[in-house]
Design a protein around this motif. Structure first.
Motif, short mmCIF file in Angstrom:
data_model
loop_
_atom_site.label_atom_id
_atom_site.label_comp_id
_atom_site.label_asym_id
_atom_site.label_seq_id
_atom_site.Cartn_x
_atom_site.Cartn_y
_atom_site.Cartn_z
N ASP A 126 0.83 -1.21 0.00
CA ASP A 126 0.00 0.00 0.00
C ASP A 126 0.86 1.25 0.00
O ASP A 126 0.53 2.24 -0.67
CB ASP A 126 -0.92 0.01 1.22
CG ASP A 126 -2.08 -0.96 1.10
OD1 ASP A 126 -2.31 -1.47 -0.03
OD2 ASP A 126 -2.76 -1.22 2.11
N LEU A 127 1.97 1.23 0.73
CA LEU A 127 2.88 2.37 0.75
C LEU A 127 3.54 2.54 -0.62
O LEU A 127 3.64 3.67 -1.12
CB LEU A 127 3.94 2.17 1.83
CG LEU A 127 5.05 3.23 1.90
CD1 LEU A 127 4.48 4.62 2.11
CD2 LEU A 127 6.06 2.87 2.99
N GLN A 128 3.98 1.45 -1.22
CA GLN A 128 4.55 1.53 -2.56
C GLN A 128 3.56 2.17 -3.53
O GLN A 128 3.93 3.02 -4.36
CB GLN A 128 4.95 0.14 -3.05
CG GLN A 128 6.08 -0.50 -2.26
CD GLN A 128 6.39 -1.90 -2.75
OE1 GLN A 128 6.44 -2.16 -3.96
NE2 GLN A 128 6.61 -2.83 -1.82
N ARG A 129 2.31 1.76 -3.43
CA ARG A 129 1.29 2.28 -4.34
C ARG A 129 1.01 3.76 -4.09
O ARG A 129 0.87 4.55 -5.04
CB ARG A 129 0.00 1.46 -4.21
CG ARG A 129 -0.94 1.60 -5.40
CD ARG A 129 -2.09 0.62 -5.30
NE ARG A 129 -1.64 -0.76 -5.21
CZ ARG A 129 -1.23 -1.48 -6.26
NH1 ARG A 129 -1.20 -0.95 -7.47
NH2 ARG A 129 -0.85 -2.74 -6.10
N GLN A 130 0.95 4.15 -2.82
CA GLN A 130 0.72 5.56 -2.50
C GLN A 130 1.82 6.44 -3.07
O GLN A 130 1.56 7.49 -3.66
CB GLN A 130 0.65 5.74 -0.98
CG GLN A 130 -0.58 5.14 -0.31
CD GLN A 130 -0.43 5.06 1.20
OE1 GLN A 130 0.43 5.70 1.80
NE2 GLN A 130 -1.27 4.24 1.83
N MET A 131 3.07 5.99 -2.91
CA MET A 131 4.20 6.79 -3.40
C MET A 131 4.19 6.87 -4.92
O MET A 131 4.44 7.94 -5.50
CB MET A 131 5.52 6.18 -2.90
CG MET A 131 5.73 6.30 -1.41
SD MET A 131 7.37 5.70 -0.86
CE MET A 131 7.18 3.92 -1.14
N SER A 132 3.88 5.76 -5.57
CA SER A 132 3.91 5.75 -7.04
C SER A 132 2.76 6.56 -7.63
O SER A 132 2.93 7.26 -8.64
CB SER A 132 3.88 4.31 -7.56
OG SER A 132 2.71 3.65 -7.14
N GLU A 133 1.61 6.50 -7.00
CA GLU A 133 0.47 7.29 -7.49
C GLU A 133 0.72 8.78 -7.28
O GLU A 133 0.38 9.60 -8.14
CB GLU A 133 -0.81 6.83 -6.80
CG GLU A 133 -1.25 5.43 -7.24
CD GLU A 133 -2.49 4.94 -6.52
OE1 GLU A 133 -2.93 5.63 -5.55
OE2 GLU A 133 -3.02 3.88 -6.90
N ARG A 134 1.31 9.14 -6.17
CA ARG A 134 1.66 10.53 -5.91
C ARG A 134 2.62 11.06 -6.97
O ARG A 134 2.54 12.21 -7.41
CB ARG A 134 2.28 10.64 -4.52
CG ARG A 134 2.84 12.00 -4.17
CD ARG A 134 3.45 12.02 -2.78
NE ARG A 134 4.64 11.18 -2.67
CZ ARG A 134 5.35 11.04 -1.54
NH1 ARG A 134 4.95 11.66 -0.44
NH2 ARG A 134 6.42 10.28 -1.52
N ALA A 135 3.54 10.20 -7.39
CA ALA A 135 4.55 10.59 -8.37
C ALA A 135 4.03 10.55 -9.80
O ALA A 135 4.70 11.04 -10.71
CB ALA A 135 5.77 9.69 -8.24
N GLY A 136 2.86 9.98 -10.02
CA GLY A 136 2.36 9.83 -11.38
C GLY A 136 3.14 8.81 -12.17
O GLY A 136 3.24 8.89 -13.41
N SER A 137 3.70 7.82 -11.48
CA SER A 137 4.52 6.80 -12.13
C SER A 137 3.66 5.84 -12.94
O SER A 137 2.48 5.62 -12.63
CB SER A 137 5.31 6.00 -11.09
OG SER A 137 6.12 6.82 -10.30
N THR A 138 4.27 5.25 -13.95
CA THR A 138 3.68 4.09 -14.61
C THR A 138 3.84 2.91 -13.66
O THR A 138 4.96 2.58 -13.25
CB THR A 138 4.37 3.80 -15.94
OG1 THR A 138 4.22 4.93 -16.80
CG2 THR A 138 3.79 2.56 -16.61
#
Length: 254
Positions: A212-224
């Motif tokens: 969940d933390l990985q996903r939060q960080m990646s979504e915040r960054a707009g990552s693929t």
């Protein structure tokens, strides 16, 4: 137009096509720098390295001292400085903190985070872990007087090494590189992903950095975002999948 003129014009057009195609190929990023996580070394990237070098990518693997994040950033920057053109940075776990800093280098065109911290400026790895706890905790560490620590073997096998074969998990646990606890407290100065494209591979069974933390960080960054169903050590457990994402990133960055 005589036959000779026709032949010369056809040859010139063919050379033009080849030149244009070659120029297009050179636009793809060929240099890839791999950054390992805490308590391990660059050998965790070997299977990914083998797959990418087979495709003629130039792969460099950073060996960090893990004595401080500043020292680790300096080690990564040295490898960045000797590249011969634009590059992609790839960081696993704690390596995500390092590539977020070093990624501001103008020759870095994109970043790939593999089950990694993807901090905003001012955030630390330890703070991020505390914000969304997984199964990893400070009670699993043996901390020495000089501030370095090792992950206790049972915890390494069950929390960090889940998904590895028993033989690989034991080997990695017993070949740990002691890391300084200061690396978990380091507050990031730069977040290169705010200015450059990024990819995030989420380990959906990760017990070290919560998915969940990985996903939060990646979504915040707009990552693929790409999900892989395995534990924290994705470069070792899923080298084909990780290499595929890195290829995709190398082809898409400009």
């Amino acid at each position: 137009m005589n036959n000779l003129q026709t032949l010369l014009m056809s040859s010139a057009m063919a050379v033009g096509v080849v030149t244009a195609q070659s120029g297009s190929a050179r636009a793809d990023v060929n240099n890839i720098v791999l950054v390992h996580g805490a308590n391990v070394d660059g050998s965790t990237w070997r299977d990914v390295y083998d797959r990418l070098t087979a495709d003629d990518y130039k792969i460099s693997v950073v060996q960090m001292p893990l004595t401080s994040t500043e020292d680790d950033i300096a080690a990564a920057q040295r490898i960045v400085d000797v590249q011969d053109g634009p590059m992609l940075l790839v960081g696993h776990s704690y390596g995500g903190v390092v590539i977020s800093e070093v990624g501001v280098d103008p020759d870095v065109r994109g970043l790939v985070y593999v089950a990694a911290f993807q901090p905003e400026a001012g955030e630390s790895g330890g703070g991020l872990l505390a914000s969304s706890p997984g199964e990893f905790s400070s009670q699993m560490l043996t901390v020495f007087e000089d501030g370095h620590y090792l992950i206790q073997e049972d915890a390494f096998l069950s929390v960090v090494g889940n998904g590895l074969s028993d033989e690989d998990a034991i080997f990695v646990a017993r070949s740990q590189a002691a890391s300084n606890s200061a690396i978990l407290e380091y507050e990031t100065q730069s977040a290169a992903w705010t200015e450059k494209p990024s990819w995030s591979i989420i380990a959906t069974l990760d017990r070290t950095i919560a998915p969940d933390l990985q996903r939060q960080m990646s979504e915040r960054a707009g990552s693929t975002v790409v999900d892989i169903e395995n534990g924290h050590m994705l470069p070792m457990t899923n080298p084909d999948d990780v290499a595929n994402v890195i290829r995709q990133a190398a082809e898409e960055v400009e």
